[in-house]
Design a protein around this motif. Structure first.
Motif, PDB file in Angstrom:
ATOM      1  N   GLY A 149       0.832  -1.198   0.000  1.00  0.00           N
ATOM      2  CA  GLY A 149       0.000   0.000   0.000  1.00  0.00           C
ATOM      3  C   GLY A 149       0.866   1.246   0.000  1.00  0.00           C
ATOM      4  N   ASN A 150       0.224   2.413  -0.008  1.00  0.00           N
ATOM      5  CA  ASN A 150       0.977   3.659   0.124  1.00  0.00           C
ATOM      6  C   ASN A 150       0.169   4.682   0.916  1.00  0.00           C
ATOM      7  OD1 ASN A 150      -0.880   4.720  -1.764  1.00  0.00           O
ATOM      8  ND2 ASN A 150       0.553   4.580  -3.475  1.00  0.00           N
ATOM      9  N   GLY A 151       0.866   5.661   1.433  1.00  0.00           N
ATOM     10  CA  GLY A 151       0.233   6.728   2.195  1.00  0.00           C
ATOM     11  C   GLY A 151       1.086   7.974   2.110  1.00  0.00           C
ATOM     12  N   ALA A 152       0.454   9.131   2.272  1.00  0.00           N
ATOM     13  CA  ALA A 152       1.169  10.405   2.164  1.00  0.00           C
ATOM     14  C   ALA A 152       0.892  11.271   3.380  1.00  0.00           C
ATOM     15  CB  ALA A 152       0.762  11.153   0.898  1.00  0.00           C
ATOM     16  N   VAL A 153       1.962  11.772   3.975  1.00  0.00           N
ATOM     17  CA  VAL A 153       1.841  12.816   4.984  1.00  0.00           C
ATOM     18  C   VAL A 153       1.918  14.138   4.214  1.00  0.00           C
ATOM     19  CG1 VAL A 153       2.781  13.815   7.083  1.00  0.00           C
ATOM     20  CG2 VAL A 153       2.954  11.347   6.694  1.00  0.00           C
ATOM     21  N   VAL A 154       0.757  14.775   4.057  1.00  0.00           N
ATOM     22  CA  VAL A 154       0.645  15.993   3.252  1.00  0.00           C
ATOM     23  C   VAL A 154       0.628  17.197   4.195  1.00  0.00           C
ATOM     24  CG1 VAL A 154      -0.755  17.272   1.575  1.00  0.00           C
ATOM     25  CG2 VAL A 154      -0.639  14.761   1.457  1.00  0.00           C
ATOM     26  N   GLU A 155       1.573  18.097   3.976  1.00  0.00           N
ATOM     27  CA  GLU A 155       1.696  19.299   4.811  1.00  0.00           C
ATOM     28  C   GLU A 155       1.286  20.525   3.992  1.00  0.00           C
ATOM     29  OE1 GLU A 155       5.187  20.133   7.706  1.00  0.00           O
ATOM     30  OE2 GLU A 155       5.618  21.338   5.914  1.00  0.00           O
ATOM     31  N   THR A 156       0.304  21.268   4.493  1.00  0.00           N
ATOM     32  CA  THR A 156      -0.170  22.469   3.787  1.00  0.00           C
ATOM     33  C   THR A 156       0.804  23.621   4.001  1.00  0.00           C
ATOM     34  OG1 THR A 156      -1.464  23.203   5.691  1.00  0.00           O
ATOM     35  CG2 THR A 156      -2.577  21.764   4.083  1.00  0.00           C
ATOM     36  N   ILE A 157       0.582  24.704   3.270  1.00  0.00           N
ATOM     37  CA  ILE A 157       1.488  25.849   3.351  1.00  0.00           C
ATOM     38  C   ILE A 157       1.420  26.525   4.720  1.00  0.00           C
ATOM     39  CG2 ILE A 157      -0.082  27.630   2.472  1.00  0.00           C
ATOM     40  CD1 ILE A 157       2.337  28.517   0.645  1.00  0.00           C
ATOM     41  N   ASP A 158       0.300  26.338   5.443  1.00  0.00           N
ATOM     42  CA  ASP A 158       0.199  26.868   6.812  1.00  0.00           C
ATOM     43  C   ASP A 158       0.535  25.797   7.864  1.00  0.00           C
ATOM     44  OD1 ASP A 158      -2.145  25.576   6.019  1.00  0.00           O
ATOM     45  OD2 ASP A 158      -3.457  26.807   7.252  1.00  0.00           O
ATOM     46  N   LYS A 159       1.335  24.811   7.428  1.00  0.00           N
ATOM     47  CA  LYS A 159       1.946  23.815   8.334  1.00  0.00           C
ATOM     48  C   LYS A 159       0.934  22.920   9.044  1.00  0.00           C
ATOM     49  CE  LYS A 159       6.077  25.307   7.419  1.00  0.00           C
ATOM     50  NZ  LYS A 159       6.962  24.498   6.556  1.00  0.00           N
ATOM     51  N   LYS A 160      -0.145  22.585   8.365  1.00  0.00           N
ATOM     52  CA  LYS A 160      -1.109  21.613   8.884  1.00  0.00           C
ATOM     53  C   LYS A 160      -0.931  20.288   8.146  1.00  0.00           C
ATOM     54  CE  LYS A 160      -3.329  24.598  11.557  1.00  0.00           C
ATOM     55  NZ  LYS A 160      -3.295  24.502  13.033  1.00  0.00           N
ATOM     56  N   ILE A 161      -1.215  19.201   8.848  1.00  0.00           N
ATOM     57  CA  ILE A 161      -1.144  17.861   8.255  1.00  0.00           C
ATOM     58  C   ILE A 161      -2.560  17.394   7.925  1.00  0.00           C
ATOM     59  CG2 ILE A 161      -0.417  15.468   8.576  1.00  0.00           C
ATOM     60  CD1 ILE A 161       1.904  17.442   8.517  1.00  0.00           C
ATOM     61  N   ILE A 162      -2.712  16.814   6.737  1.00  0.00           N
ATOM     62  CA  ILE A 162      -4.040  16.380   6.281  1.00  0.00           C
ATOM     63  C   ILE A 162      -4.301  14.945   6.742  1.00  0.00           C
ATOM     64  CG2 ILE A 162      -5.502  15.940   4.275  1.00  0.00           C
ATOM     65  CD1 ILE A 162      -4.860  18.921   4.862  1.00  0.00           C
ATOM     66  N   PHE A 182      -3.990   8.670   6.781  1.00  0.00           N
ATOM     67  CA  PHE A 182      -3.430   9.579   5.786  1.00  0.00           C
ATOM     68  C   PHE A 182      -3.992   9.195   4.414  1.00  0.00           C
ATOM     69  CE2 PHE A 182      -0.030   9.293   9.060  1.00  0.00           C
ATOM     70  CZ  PHE A 182      -0.065  10.614   9.483  1.00  0.00           C
ATOM     71  N   PRO A 183      -4.082  10.145   3.478  1.00  0.00           N
ATOM     72  CA  PRO A 183      -4.522   9.766   2.131  1.00  0.00           C
ATOM     73  C   PRO A 183      -3.569   8.736   1.532  1.00  0.00           C
ATOM     74  CG  PRO A 183      -3.737  12.054   2.200  1.00  0.00           C
ATOM     75  CD  PRO A 183      -3.794  11.580   3.600  1.00  0.00           C
ATOM     76  N   GLY A 184      -4.135   7.800   0.798  1.00  0.00           N
ATOM     77  CA  GLY A 184      -3.296   6.768   0.191  1.00  0.00           C
ATOM     78  C   GLY A 184      -4.120   5.653  -0.401  1.00  0.00           C
ATOM     79  N   GLY A 185      -3.438   4.624  -0.855  1.00  0.00           N
ATOM     80  CA  GLY A 185      -4.096   3.481  -1.486  1.00  0.00           C
ATOM     81  C   GLY A 185      -3.063   2.445  -1.876  1.00  0.00           C
ATOM     82  N   HIS A 186      -2.908   2.239  -3.178  1.00  0.00           N
ATOM     83  CA  HIS A 186      -1.935   1.270  -3.688  1.00  0.00           C
ATOM     84  C   HIS A 186      -1.360   1.750  -5.023  1.00  0.00           C
ATOM     85  CE1 HIS A 186      -4.572  -1.321  -1.204  1.00  0.00           C
ATOM     86  NE2 HIS A 186      -3.488  -2.035  -0.978  1.00  0.00           N
ATOM     87  N   PRO A 187      -0.086   1.483  -5.287  1.00  0.00           N
ATOM     88  CA  PRO A 187       0.384   1.569  -6.672  1.00  0.00           C
ATOM     89  C   PRO A 187      -0.302   0.469  -7.475  1.00  0.00           C
ATOM     90  CG  PRO A 187       2.093   0.637  -5.255  1.00  0.00           C
ATOM     91  CD  PRO A 187       0.971   1.046  -4.358  1.00  0.00           C
ATOM     92  N   GLU A 188      -0.637   0.752  -8.713  1.00  0.00           N
ATOM     93  CA  GLU A 188      -1.477  -0.161  -9.489  1.00  0.00           C
ATOM     94  C   GLU A 188      -0.754  -0.702 -10.730  1.00  0.00           C
ATOM     95  OE1 GLU A 188      -4.199  -1.224  -8.390  1.00  0.00           O
ATOM     96  OE2 GLU A 188      -5.029   0.277  -7.032  1.00  0.00           O
ATOM     97  N   PRO A 189      -0.556  -2.028 -10.823  1.00  0.00           N
ATOM     98  CA  PRO A 189       0.073  -2.596 -12.018  1.00  0.00           C
ATOM     99  C   PRO A 189      -0.645  -2.225 -13.312  1.00  0.00           C
ATOM    100  CG  PRO A 189      -0.055  -4.235 -10.272  1.00  0.00           C
ATOM    101  CD  PRO A 189      -0.845  -3.046  -9.795  1.00  0.00           C
ATOM    102  N   GLN A 190      -2.001  -2.185 -13.268  1.00  0.00           N
ATOM    103  CA  GLN A 190      -2.742  -1.924 -14.509  1.00  0.00           C
ATOM    104  C   GLN A 190      -2.515  -0.507 -15.041  1.00  0.00           C
ATOM    105  OE1 GLN A 190      -4.140  -2.846 -11.591  1.00  0.00           O
ATOM    106  NE2 GLN A 190      -6.107  -1.837 -11.212  1.00  0.00           N
TER     107      GLN A 190
END
Length: 305
Positions: A142-155, A172-180
């Motif tokens: 799977g995958n996930g992202a720690v996304v930091e906004t310009i006002d230093k907040k984490i989504i 955190f937002p994420g899912g999977h890399p997809e072979p297809q």
């Protein structure tokens, strides 16, 4: 870069009841890696090994058939299987560390029948070596992202109560890399070009997931930086984590979230400080708690340089 770190929670490997919040850091990159520092070796060598117990092996199809009868929309798509990694510590001319991910091919059916099976622990092989421990499980990466906004907040997203795994939990937002996405249905491809495409998909897929799940344009996001791999102890589920900066503020992100393509998977978006996020981790699946641990290691390393 560090590897094979256990988290601070009590290990549950010897118990039949596994803490859903516990995790292990399989790879930790406090100095994040750029796309040029991460490659993939896609090979049948890293595919799942069938379990020698044929009765146990047969439960995979039995569980899938049962699930498919109860859910007619269930779809068996291919996934990349996590089979380990090779770490080079930067002895070359550019002195940059390099990580090669070992990836095989698996599918959702086998994931449901091994990792998500009520019998999942019986598929494990006693070993401290993760690829050996999990050689009989599907273990899609799977995958996930720690996304930091310009006002230093984490989504952070709160999962819908309708999803199969961890309903109502924070992730955190994420899912999977997809072979297809890159046309892979089997191992019958030219090796080097496919490895390059798989490497790109590792980074392209996390941008795609962030765009689809929180609704921000791709142009607002930085190039993802790889910060490591966390594995949830429950169901031995691995996920690669990335750090991404967003050039929008948290209010703008909140507005865009209402139109997110994959918004049905979550019910609410939170833009929080690191301190606030710390208090939310008790409602996070283990692999995402591991993602937060990887982020904190990155921040600590940046503060000491």
């Amino acid at each position: 870069m560090e590897n094979e770190n256990s988290n601070e929670t009590t290990s549950s490997s010897s118990s039949s009841i596994v803490d859903p919040l516990s995790f292990k850091l399989l790879v930790s990159c406090p100095s994040p890696l750029s796309p040029s520092q991460v490659s993939a070796s896609f090979s049948a060598d890293y595919d799942r090994v069938p379990h020698p117990d044929t009765v146990l092996e047969n439960t995979i199809s039995q569980i899938w058939e049962q699930r498919a009868q109860n859910n007619k929309s269930l779809f068996n798509g291919n996934k990349f299987r996590y089979g380990g990694y090779e770490l080079k510590d930067g002895g070359g001319s550019n002195h940059e560390p390099h990580l090669c991910l070992h990836l095989g091919l698996t599918d959702y059916r086998t994931f449901v029948g091994t990792n998500l099976s009520p019998l999942w622990e019986r598929f494990l092989v006693p070993s401290e070596d993760d690829p050996i421990l999990c050689q009989h499980t599907s273990s899609p990466l799977g995958n996930g992202a720690v996304v930091e906004t310009i006002d230093k907040k984490i989504i952070v997203l709160q999962r819908s109560n309708n999803v199969g795994e961890f309903p109502g939990h924070f992730v955190f937002p994420g899912g999977h890399p997809e072979p297809q996405e890159i046309g892979i249905t089997s191992h019958q491809h030219g090796k080097e070009s496919v490895n390059n495409e798989v490497s790109r998909e590792m980074f392209d897929s996390i941008v795609r997931e962030v765009v689809e799940e929180i609704g921000v344009p791709a142009s607002s996001l930085s190039i993802p930086a790889f910060i490591g791999i966390s594995r949830r102890d429950l169901n031995v589920r691995p996920a690669a984590f990335f750090f991404i900066r967003c050039n929008l503020d948290s209010e703008e992100v909140q507005k865009l979230y209402s139109n997110a393509q994959d918004g049905y998977e979550s019910t609410q978006l939170y833009a929080v400080s690191v301190v606030e996020l710390e208090s939310m981790t008790s409602r996070m699946p283990g692999c995402h708690r591991g993602g937060f641990a990887l982020y904190k290691l990155m921040v600590e390393a940046a503060n000491t340089t």
